[in-house]
Write a protein that holds these residues in place. Sequence first.
Motif, mmCIF file in Angstrom:
data_model
loop_
_atom_site.group_PDB
_atom_site.id
_atom_site.type_symbol
_atom_site.label_atom_id
_atom_site.label_comp_id
_atom_site.label_asym_id
_atom_site.label_seq_id
_atom_site.Cartn_x
_atom_site.Cartn_y
_atom_site.Cartn_z
ATOM 1 N N VAL A 39 1.118 -1.308 -0.492
ATOM 2 C CA VAL A 39 0.094 -0.321 -0.057
ATOM 3 C C VAL A 39 0.771 0.955 -0.045
ATOM 4 O O VAL A 39 1.838 1.878 0.635
ATOM 5 C CB VAL A 39 -1.055 0.203 1.231
ATOM 6 N N VAL A 40 0.631 2.454 -1.059
ATOM 7 C CA VAL A 40 1.472 3.335 -0.769
ATOM 8 C C VAL A 40 0.295 4.381 -0.856
ATOM 9 O O VAL A 40 -0.836 4.654 -1.253
ATOM 10 C CB VAL A 40 2.146 3.343 -1.890
ATOM 11 N N GLY A 41 0.701 5.607 -0.318
ATOM 12 C CA GLY A 41 -0.431 6.544 -0.487
ATOM 13 C C GLY A 41 0.208 8.374 -1.423
ATOM 14 O O GLY A 41 1.345 8.015 -1.424
ATOM 15 N N ALA A 42 -0.411 8.669 -1.907
ATOM 16 C CA ALA A 42 0.301 8.829 -3.103
ATOM 17 C C ALA A 42 -0.323 10.715 -3.333
ATOM 18 O O ALA A 42 -1.266 11.046 -2.657
ATOM 19 C CB ALA A 42 -0.590 8.641 -4.881
ATOM 20 N N ARG A 43 0.816 10.954 -3.101
ATOM 21 C CA ARG A 43 1.099 12.569 -3.692
ATOM 22 C C ARG A 43 1.201 13.377 -4.926
ATOM 23 O O ARG A 43 2.111 12.559 -5.595
ATOM 24 C CB ARG A 43 1.785 13.340 -2.855
ATOM 25 N N GLY A 44 0.766 14.544 -5.669
ATOM 26 C CA GLY A 44 0.687 15.061 -6.648
ATOM 27 C C GLY A 44 2.068 15.021 -6.484
ATOM 28 O O GLY A 44 3.087 15.997 -6.046
ATOM 29 N N ARG A 45 2.164 15.959 -8.237
ATOM 30 C CA ARG A 45 3.725 16.369 -8.552
ATOM 31 C C ARG A 45 3.300 18.199 -8.834
ATOM 32 O O ARG A 45 2.203 18.090 -9.781
ATOM 33 C CB ARG A 45 4.580 15.584 -9.583
ATOM 34 N N GLY A 46 4.372 18.979 -8.143
ATOM 35 C CA GLY A 46 4.391 20.204 -8.405
ATOM 36 C C GLY A 46 2.711 20.772 -8.310
ATOM 37 O O GLY A 46 2.132 20.469 -7.802
ATOM 38 N N GLY A 47 1.911 21.870 -9.096
ATOM 39 C CA GLY A 47 0.774 22.199 -9.019
ATOM 40 C C GLY A 47 -0.022 21.256 -9.139
ATOM 41 O O GLY A 47 -1.694 22.287 -8.931
ATOM 42 N N LEU A 48 0.030 19.866 -9.654
ATOM 43 C CA LEU A 48 -1.468 19.630 -10.232
ATOM 44 C C LEU A 48 -1.516 18.462 -8.202
ATOM 45 O O LEU A 48 -1.589 17.454 -8.699
ATOM 46 C CB LEU A 48 -0.833 19.308 -11.072
ATOM 47 N N LEU A 74 -1.523 14.081 -10.713
ATOM 48 C CA LEU A 74 -1.068 13.627 -11.447
ATOM 49 C C LEU A 74 -0.092 12.498 -9.963
ATOM 50 O O LEU A 74 -0.102 13.572 -8.374
ATOM 51 C CB LEU A 74 0.321 14.298 -12.097
ATOM 52 N N LEU A 75 0.607 11.494 -9.980
ATOM 53 C CA LEU A 75 0.948 10.741 -9.459
ATOM 54 C C LEU A 75 2.354 10.828 -9.124
ATOM 55 O O LEU A 75 3.062 11.267 -10.297
ATOM 56 C CB LEU A 75 0.639 9.467 -9.029
ATOM 57 N N GLY A 76 3.066 10.805 -7.893
ATOM 58 C CA GLY A 76 4.581 10.675 -7.866
ATOM 59 C C GLY A 76 4.877 9.398 -8.306
ATOM 60 O O GLY A 76 4.223 8.646 -8.839
ATOM 61 N N SER A 77 6.467 9.820 -8.607
ATOM 62 C CA SER A 77 7.014 8.537 -9.149
ATOM 63 C C SER A 77 7.310 7.012 -8.747
ATOM 64 O O SER A 77 7.335 6.358 -9.112
ATOM 65 C CB SER A 77 8.223 8.729 -9.318
ATOM 66 N N VAL A 78 7.379 7.475 -6.835
ATOM 67 C CA VAL A 78 7.529 5.942 -6.249
ATOM 68 C C VAL A 78 5.826 5.077 -6.491
ATOM 69 O O VAL A 78 5.692 4.324 -6.484
ATOM 70 C CB VAL A 78 7.290 6.321 -5.257
ATOM 71 N N SER A 79 4.488 6.200 -6.726
ATOM 72 C CA SER A 79 3.466 5.702 -6.403
ATOM 73 C C SER A 79 3.647 4.620 -7.748
ATOM 74 O O SER A 79 3.239 3.703 -7.847
ATOM 75 C CB SER A 79 2.257 6.308 -6.197
ATOM 76 N N LEU A 80 3.865 4.675 -8.373
ATOM 77 C CA LEU A 80 4.046 4.496 -10.459
ATOM 78 C C LEU A 80 5.120 3.865 -10.564
ATOM 79 O O LEU A 80 4.533 2.440 -11.148
ATOM 80 C CB LEU A 80 4.243 5.338 -11.296
ATOM 81 N N SER A 81 6.175 3.912 -9.737
ATOM 82 C CA SER A 81 7.248 2.839 -10.043
ATOM 83 C C SER A 81 6.433 1.434 -9.283
ATOM 84 O O SER A 81 6.621 0.132 -9.516
ATOM 85 C CB SER A 81 8.614 3.287 -9.464
ATOM 86 N N VAL A 82 6.677 1.968 -8.041
ATOM 87 C CA VAL A 82 5.625 0.568 -7.507
ATOM 88 C C VAL A 82 4.533 -0.222 -7.580
ATOM 89 O O VAL A 82 4.589 -1.491 -8.417
ATOM 90 C CB VAL A 82 5.353 0.585 -5.661
#
Length: 289
Positions: A106-115, A119-127
């Motif tokens: 389980v991972v909690g996703a944080r957005g990138r930049g102003g969105l 948009l998901l961060g790279s860690v969430s997408l990679s896992v």
Amino acid sequence: MELPVVVGVDGSEASLRAAEWAADEAVLHALPLRVVYASLWERYEGAGIADDVGKPPEEALAEDVVDAAARRARQRQPDLKVTTDVLPEEAEYALVREGRNAALVVVGARGRGGLTGFLLGSVSLSVAGHADCPVVVLRGSHDNQARTAVRGRVVVGVGEGREAVAVVRFAAEEARLRGVPLEAVRAWRCPAHETTDLPLPAGEPARMHEQRAVDVLEAALAAVPPEVRVHCRTAEGHARRVLEAASGNADLLVVGSRRRHGEGGLQLGRVAHAVLHQSACAVAVVRHA
């Protein structure tokens, strides 16, 4: 061997909520919870745990991060067995490796930049794209809990053939444990300029594609336990858009992701990638061969 539910935390509020969600999920499955913080930096830079540990963010250490997350999990589920670990490596690599000996990550996703939240961060997408076990990604604005059904349903996007079996089986078990219906969705499209060997009456190609979607649903759901209430639905349109719309009425959206070997290793398919960015609820990605 009893495989745990693993939650990756980084001290952010999104990851602390993920720890609570993972605690509920672990209790549902009668499994232990493993809380993991992975980073090449000893100190945590952020404000998510400042109140929990009573320190300025720049003084918070990795141990504070996992301790705060474990405390939130135990407050949520007092009888849950919780272990913690700090791993001195990049988070995505550590969590993918953790997935080899986990029932779920389980991972909690944080957005990138102003969105943020879009948009998901790279860690969430990679896992989600590389882990061997199912991965649940909780978007930053989620209001879902594993134990308490907010909207009262689990939605699964149904693929084709034997590949769909593992995905549907996972979704059916989640619905059964929650005591909520399973909504099985199959998207279909009729090509604008479809040709056939013989002329067909107007509308016949569309009916053929829709019936094929119905047949795929029936085949994939044949092994669902009878105690799970199943609602089947076909919808015309792109699969990613159909599933994004369905997520608005779901507590959990389950999608499959085929193994794709290439320069970047195993990757998410287009549908899974899209719903991870756009879903209104938590998304479970179930990998199949």
